[in-house]
Design a protein around this motif. Sequence first.
Motif, short mmCIF file in Angstrom:
data_model
loop_
_atom_site.label_atom_id
_atom_site.label_comp_id
_atom_site.label_asym_id
_atom_site.label_seq_id
_atom_site.Cartn_x
_atom_site.Cartn_y
_atom_site.Cartn_z
N PRO A 270 -34.53 68.19 -14.51
CA PRO A 270 -35.19 67.02 -14.73
C PRO A 270 -36.73 66.77 -14.53
O PRO A 270 -37.29 65.99 -14.92
CB PRO A 270 -34.42 65.86 -13.86
CG PRO A 270 -33.45 66.85 -13.04
CD PRO A 270 -33.44 68.20 -13.36
N HIS A 273 -39.59 65.46 -16.78
CA HIS A 273 -39.77 63.99 -17.07
C HIS A 273 -41.04 63.63 -16.03
O HIS A 273 -41.98 63.05 -16.18
CB HIS A 273 -38.99 63.11 -16.64
CG HIS A 273 -37.65 63.25 -17.75
ND1 HIS A 273 -37.60 62.73 -18.95
CD2 HIS A 273 -36.52 64.24 -17.78
CE1 HIS A 273 -36.80 63.14 -19.69
NE2 HIS A 273 -36.16 64.26 -18.79
N GLU A 274 -40.82 64.44 -14.67
CA GLU A 274 -41.99 63.88 -13.70
C GLU A 274 -43.15 64.52 -14.17
O GLU A 274 -44.46 63.99 -14.19
CB GLU A 274 -41.54 64.44 -12.33
CG GLU A 274 -40.63 63.81 -11.59
CD GLU A 274 -40.16 64.50 -10.37
OE1 GLU A 274 -40.90 65.05 -9.66
OE2 GLU A 274 -38.85 64.55 -10.24
N ALA A 276 -44.17 65.18 -17.14
CA ALA A 276 -44.71 64.57 -18.22
C ALA A 276 -45.46 63.13 -17.92
O ALA A 276 -46.63 62.96 -18.26
CB ALA A 276 -43.94 64.14 -19.24
N LYS A 277 -44.74 62.62 -16.75
CA LYS A 277 -45.39 61.43 -16.14
C LYS A 277 -46.82 61.54 -15.59
O LYS A 277 -47.79 61.04 -15.57
CB LYS A 277 -44.34 60.76 -15.04
CG LYS A 277 -44.68 59.40 -15.17
CD LYS A 277 -43.39 58.57 -14.65
CE LYS A 277 -42.90 59.02 -13.17
NZ LYS A 277 -41.44 58.15 -12.66
N ALA A 285 -45.63 60.85 -22.61
CA ALA A 285 -44.71 60.73 -21.44
C ALA A 285 -43.53 60.12 -21.94
O ALA A 285 -42.35 60.12 -21.85
CB ALA A 285 -45.42 60.36 -20.33
N ASP A 286 -43.93 58.89 -22.58
CA ASP A 286 -42.83 57.66 -22.93
C ASP A 286 -41.99 58.62 -23.55
O ASP A 286 -40.56 58.49 -23.60
CB ASP A 286 -43.46 56.68 -23.52
CG ASP A 286 -42.25 55.58 -23.64
OD1 ASP A 286 -41.60 55.29 -22.68
OD2 ASP A 286 -42.38 55.04 -24.90
N VAL A 288 -41.09 61.44 -24.08
CA VAL A 288 -40.16 62.57 -23.41
C VAL A 288 -39.33 61.96 -22.58
O VAL A 288 -38.03 62.34 -22.62
CB VAL A 288 -40.92 63.70 -22.61
CG1 VAL A 288 -40.27 64.57 -21.84
CG2 VAL A 288 -41.95 64.40 -23.81
N ALA A 289 -39.46 60.86 -22.01
CA ALA A 289 -38.68 60.15 -21.11
C ALA A 289 -37.65 59.38 -21.94
O ALA A 289 -36.39 59.53 -21.55
CB ALA A 289 -39.36 59.03 -20.44
N ARG A 290 -38.05 58.93 -23.04
CA ARG A 290 -36.66 58.61 -24.02
C ARG A 290 -35.90 59.43 -24.47
O ARG A 290 -35.05 58.98 -25.02
CB ARG A 290 -37.51 57.54 -25.15
CG ARG A 290 -38.24 56.26 -24.50
CD ARG A 290 -38.23 55.33 -25.70
NE ARG A 290 -39.56 54.68 -25.73
CZ ARG A 290 -39.79 53.86 -26.81
NH1 ARG A 290 -39.29 53.73 -27.76
NH2 ARG A 290 -40.90 53.10 -26.55
N ARG A 293 -32.05 62.92 -20.38
CA ARG A 293 -31.94 64.23 -19.76
C ARG A 293 -31.08 64.99 -20.36
O ARG A 293 -31.28 66.14 -20.49
CB ARG A 293 -31.73 64.06 -18.28
CG ARG A 293 -32.66 63.50 -17.44
CD ARG A 293 -32.02 63.31 -15.98
NE ARG A 293 -33.14 62.72 -15.41
CZ ARG A 293 -33.55 62.37 -14.07
NH1 ARG A 293 -32.37 62.55 -13.26
NH2 ARG A 293 -34.52 61.82 -13.47
#
Length: 433
Positions: A270, A273-274, A276-277, A285-286, A288-290, A293
């Motif tokens: 995971p 995601h961090e 990317a943020k 970042a959004d 990748v988050a969407r 996982r």
Amino acid sequence: MCAAGCRRAATATGTTGRTGDVAAALRIGVIGGSIAGCAAAVAGRRAGADVTVYERSRADLQERGFGIVIPPPLHAELVGSGYLDAAMPTAPVGTRVWLTRRPGGRSARELARQSSPVTPCNWGLLWRSLRVSAGPVRYLRGRPVTSVGREGSGRGVITTARSGEAYDVVVGADGHASATRRLVAPGLRPKPAPYAVWRGAIPLGALTGHPRELELLRGAWVTLGFPGGHGIFYLIPGGPQDGDGGTGPGNRLLAYAVYGRPPEGADPGPYVHELAKEHFPAAWADIVARGGRRAAACHPVADAQAPRVARPPLLLAGDAAGVTRPHTATGAVKALQDALCLERVLRTTADVRTALERYGAERAAAGVHLVELGRRMGHAMVEETPDWPTMGQREVDVWFRGVLAGTRHYLYEEPPETAAGSGGRGRAPAGPM
Ligand SMILES: Cc1cc2nc3c(=O)[nH]c(=O)nc-3n(C[C@H](O)[C@H](O)[C@H](O)COP(=O)(O)OP(=O)(O)OC[C@H]3O[C@@H](n4cnc5c(N)ncnc54)[C@H](O)[C@@H]3O)c2cc1C
């Protein structure tokens, strides 16, 4: 005279040591039925051989739906010579766009654009197309090879839990952890890189609300630099289970690969995601988050190249022969080129041993070059990243040509004026996004 078609001459001179029906086709056993294995099966069949493929997995390999980029001329050659179906969907683009996050903000800044024609494919569709082109070869699923030996006659013997069979040629296409490689190049150990890669393929729904990014990706592939790594993003065709399920440009996935170092003790999966943020422009970042996982897999990065890739009757193909750091986007490319080379040497060389030796000399040299290039790219783009926000078109061009160190690579098409030494670009200025 050819090794595969002219069995009478080969056997008469004792090059394979075969006795029996001298008119029978050359027998090729392939270990591994993935990209390299299926491509080798097509090569063998096209050269007139009788091919058997042993694949350890029972599952349909088509489900591994990640992105694979190949050079357009290779794609055209594979279609023209019957390895790939012209109807296999691809998502070609001609430009590479370099981005970074604007210092002190969350928006993206475009650093540079380079001419970089690529043919992005869906791994699963590529595999399926090769598998279909291999036609009626014996493809044995759920059949792990337990050992490979050699008969007194010189033929190779492939053994599974059920049987042992002899072949004139044994192709080790058993991937990065190849057991066949140990027989051809004993003692070779993969060299780990000090970073990992997260690889994902996410539905285009993740770009809802990001029309500029989607528009950019429809015409270009994107490299996003950040301190300590970079990510690449590009569209690939979706499979039958994605999007509208069709084969047209409406059915796309966003493929990405992000390179960086997970901190000691962090759960590497995971962590993308961090990362990317912390480092990506907000929109990326959004996205990748969407993707969630589920979409991402984290792999260690390592490379290895067998100094020799043929020891008749064995030869190595694809990742079994050598693994390069993925920055070069050439693992599958190399496997496909291995197959084209195999077909050519079998068709044009009088005896099998000489054919495999020619294959070995050509393909080992190609692999060494790519491993070195992958290390230079990894060093420059992950281990010692430049100060991205200070760079513009000229800096990116000069820096990337330095990484190539005088070699040519399909991801970078030298502009004619630079090749002629003028340094002028004549491109749209890099600007904000
Ligand atoms: C992040 C990332 C991005 C990449 N991007 C690109 C790209 O853009 N372009 C590109 O060209 N390449 C790319 N690659 C590389 C590419 O994915 C691989 O090089 C390629 O898929 C390797 O194919 P292969 O057939 O050699 O090996 P594999 O796909 O690993 O197949 C090996 C097969 O052998 C089977 N096997 C193993 N042992 C046995 C046994 N004992 N008996 C029977 N079967 C066995 C396995 O089950 C498996 O199916 C990328 C890789 C990564 C990690």
